[in-house]
Design a protein around this motif. Sequence first.
Motif, PDB file in Angstrom:
ATOM      1  N   GLY A 101      -1.467   7.070  -1.658  1.00 50.22           N
ATOM      2  CA  GLY A 101      -2.262   7.515  -2.790  1.00 50.22           C
ATOM      3  C   GLY A 101      -2.433   6.489  -3.894  1.00 50.22           C
ATOM      4  O   GLY A 101      -3.068   6.773  -4.905  1.00 50.22           O
ATOM      5  N   GLN A 102      -1.885   5.300  -3.697  1.00 50.96           N
ATOM      6  CA  GLN A 102      -1.944   4.311  -4.778  1.00 50.96           C
ATOM      7  C   GLN A 102      -2.891   3.174  -4.492  1.00 50.96           C
ATOM      8  O   GLN A 102      -3.076   2.296  -5.307  1.00 50.96           O
ATOM      9  N   GLY A 103      -3.509   3.128  -3.358  1.00 49.86           N
ATOM     10  CA  GLY A 103      -4.355   1.990  -3.042  1.00 49.86           C
ATOM     11  C   GLY A 103      -3.509   0.764  -2.784  1.00 49.86           C
ATOM     12  O   GLY A 103      -2.300   0.837  -2.595  1.00 49.86           O
ATOM     13  N   GLN A 144       0.854  -1.186   0.000  1.00 45.77           N
ATOM     14  CA  GLN A 144       0.000   0.000   0.000  1.00 45.77           C
ATOM     15  C   GLN A 144       0.887   1.230   0.000  1.00 45.77           C
ATOM     16  O   GLN A 144       1.482   1.583   1.017  1.00 45.77           O
TER      17      GLN A 144
END
Lengths: 114, 115
Positions: free
Chosen positions: B40-42, B37
């Motif tokens: 901001g990228q999931g 994780q």
Amino acid sequence: AQSVTQLDSHVSVSEGTPVLLRCNYSSSYSPSLFWYVQHPNKGLQLLLKYTSAATLVKGINGFEAEFKKSETSFHLTKPSAHMSDAAEYFCVVSEWQRDDKIIFGKGTRLHILP
Amino acid sequence: GAGVSQSPSNKVTEKGKDVELRCDPISGHTALYWYRQSLGQGLEFLIYFQGNSAPDKSGLPSDRFSAERTGGSVSTLTIQRTQQEDSAVYLCASSLTSGESYEQYFGPGTRLTVT
């Protein structure tokens, strides 16, 4: 290949009002779809899952999601938001018939306003 | 009962060093998953194990990443020659088995910072 898009990175609602977190997916097969929640400083927890049974899925804490094949959507809803719902929510798609890849959306952070 | 545990909880390392991240799944769970994780990228799926074998390693970002699982239990994710872009939270999950409807239980994660 499968993909998932969460349409909003942030959603703010007032306590007691409805929640809608949007998720669209792309899949060549009949996908399995999930919603996970991550509270601050905690691990991920499964809210609900769709696996080709009933299209309206009920999960924990009053959340529901409806699988709409025609719209390729799996939006998460709750009739009345509670302060404890503030968290990040992830929509997940997988195609178990084809491979075992699991694709997470980028997440939607839900803010609850007092 | 005991959930999925991961160690260390935090790791700060210098660029170029190797790191090992450990995951202890729930007892009896045959499937084990690694995710990353980034801010901001999931969540990014890295690899999963069914027993000791990894049917799909294509999610590993580069050949600097490797994972193994021994005895159908503990798994180790190794990152060689770490780079700053490896900084992320690494999450491990386990489930009773793989398949369409088995819930994954997630560990608390290891926060890796590469300086």
